[in-house]
Design a protein around this motif. Structure first.
Motif, mmCIF file in Angstrom:
data_model
loop_
_atom_site.group_PDB
_atom_site.id
_atom_site.type_symbol
_atom_site.label_atom_id
_atom_site.label_comp_id
_atom_site.label_asym_id
_atom_site.label_seq_id
_atom_site.Cartn_x
_atom_site.Cartn_y
_atom_site.Cartn_z
ATOM 1 N N CYS A 157 0.836 -1.205 0.000
ATOM 2 C CA CYS A 157 0.000 0.000 0.000
ATOM 3 C C CYS A 157 0.865 1.247 0.000
ATOM 4 O O CYS A 157 0.583 2.209 -0.729
ATOM 5 C CB CYS A 157 -0.939 0.016 1.203
ATOM 6 N N ARG A 158 1.901 1.238 0.800
ATOM 7 C CA ARG A 158 2.795 2.391 0.846
ATOM 8 C C ARG A 158 3.510 2.579 -0.482
ATOM 9 O O ARG A 158 3.614 3.697 -0.992
ATOM 10 C CB ARG A 158 3.813 2.225 1.970
ATOM 11 N N ALA A 159 4.013 1.498 -1.038
ATOM 12 C CA ALA A 159 4.758 1.588 -2.293
ATOM 13 C C ALA A 159 3.866 2.056 -3.443
ATOM 14 O O ALA A 159 4.280 2.885 -4.254
ATOM 15 C CB ALA A 159 5.383 0.234 -2.631
ATOM 16 N N LYS A 160 2.640 1.534 -3.492
ATOM 17 C CA LYS A 160 1.717 1.886 -4.574
ATOM 18 C C LYS A 160 0.924 3.155 -4.302
ATOM 19 O O LYS A 160 0.240 3.662 -5.184
ATOM 20 C CB LYS A 160 0.734 0.734 -4.817
ATOM 21 N N ARG A 161 0.984 3.597 -3.037
ATOM 22 C CA ARG A 161 0.159 4.727 -2.612
ATOM 23 C C ARG A 161 -1.299 4.479 -2.993
ATOM 24 O O ARG A 161 -1.975 5.306 -3.601
ATOM 25 C CB ARG A 161 0.674 6.036 -3.181
ATOM 26 N N SER A 162 -1.733 3.305 -2.599
ATOM 27 C CA SER A 162 -3.066 2.844 -2.961
ATOM 28 C C SER A 162 -3.567 1.883 -1.888
ATOM 29 O O SER A 162 -2.772 1.222 -1.218
ATOM 30 C CB SER A 162 -2.996 2.107 -4.303
ATOM 31 N N THR A 163 -4.880 1.808 -1.739
ATOM 32 C CA THR A 163 -5.468 0.846 -0.815
ATOM 33 C C THR A 163 -5.874 -0.440 -1.534
ATOM 34 O O THR A 163 -6.436 -1.333 -0.913
ATOM 35 C CB THR A 163 -6.694 1.438 -0.108
ATOM 36 N N PRO A 179 -4.087 -3.053 -2.535
ATOM 37 C CA PRO A 179 -3.593 -4.272 -1.883
ATOM 38 C C PRO A 179 -4.360 -4.599 -0.603
ATOM 39 O O PRO A 179 -4.595 -5.768 -0.293
ATOM 40 C CB PRO A 179 -2.123 -3.948 -1.581
ATOM 41 N N LEU A 180 -4.777 -3.578 0.129
ATOM 42 C CA LEU A 180 -5.575 -3.785 1.340
ATOM 43 C C LEU A 180 -6.892 -4.468 0.997
ATOM 44 O O LEU A 180 -7.270 -5.463 1.616
ATOM 45 C CB LEU A 180 -5.843 -2.452 2.035
ATOM 46 N N ASP A 181 -7.582 -3.960 0.003
ATOM 47 C CA ASP A 181 -8.878 -4.521 -0.381
ATOM 48 C C ASP A 181 -8.747 -5.966 -0.845
ATOM 49 O O ASP A 181 -9.542 -6.823 -0.458
ATOM 50 C CB ASP A 181 -9.520 -3.675 -1.483
ATOM 51 N N ARG A 182 -7.758 -6.231 -1.662
ATOM 52 C CA ARG A 182 -7.570 -7.596 -2.176
ATOM 53 C C ARG A 182 -7.176 -8.563 -1.063
ATOM 54 O O ARG A 182 -7.693 -9.672 -0.976
ATOM 55 C CB ARG A 182 -6.505 -7.599 -3.269
ATOM 56 N N THR A 183 -6.257 -8.133 -0.224
ATOM 57 C CA THR A 183 -5.789 -8.992 0.855
ATOM 58 C C THR A 183 -6.893 -9.250 1.867
ATOM 59 O O THR A 183 -7.100 -10.391 2.289
ATOM 60 C CB THR A 183 -4.566 -8.352 1.556
ATOM 61 N N ALA A 184 -7.613 -8.217 2.244
ATOM 62 C CA ALA A 184 -8.678 -8.361 3.248
ATOM 63 C C ALA A 184 -9.741 -9.345 2.787
ATOM 64 O O ALA A 184 -10.203 -10.181 3.574
ATOM 65 C CB ALA A 184 -9.304 -7.003 3.545
#
Length: 100
Positions: free
Chosen positions: A74-80, A82-87
């Protein structure tokens, strides 16, 4: 034996800046204790909600590792994203392990 989906020859393993900062010194010990504590708490909760003991421990390790990696992504992509997919995937795994 390696899983079929794993590459036969390992490629370079990414090292996060935080990993370099931890090194092998005094900062590593609190990080190890924290991760171990998170795994234990999660495994206890999973067992309390019906997961088999061995599966609870493995799933707890997977969740902690996934969250750590997801935060870095998330930090590297500056996007959430990865959070949504992982969750979503973690929810499904936890639901399957605790369904009774």
């Amino acid at each position: 034996m390696a899983e079929p989906w794993m590459p036969r020859e390992p490629r370079r393993t990414p090292v996060r800046p935080a990993d370099r900062a931890l090194g092998s010194g005094a900062l590593r010990h609190p990080a190890v204790r924290r991760a171990t504590r998170w795994e234990a708490l999660l495994a206890d909760s999973l067992r309390a909600h019906g997961a088999e003991p061995g599966q609870a421990a493995q799933l707890a390790t997977l969740v902690v590792a996934a969250v750590e990696g997801m935060v870095a992504m998330c930090r590297a992509k500056r996007s959430t994203e990865p959070l949504d997919r992982t969750a979503g995937q973690l929810r499904a795994l936890v639901a399957a392990a605790t369904a009774k």
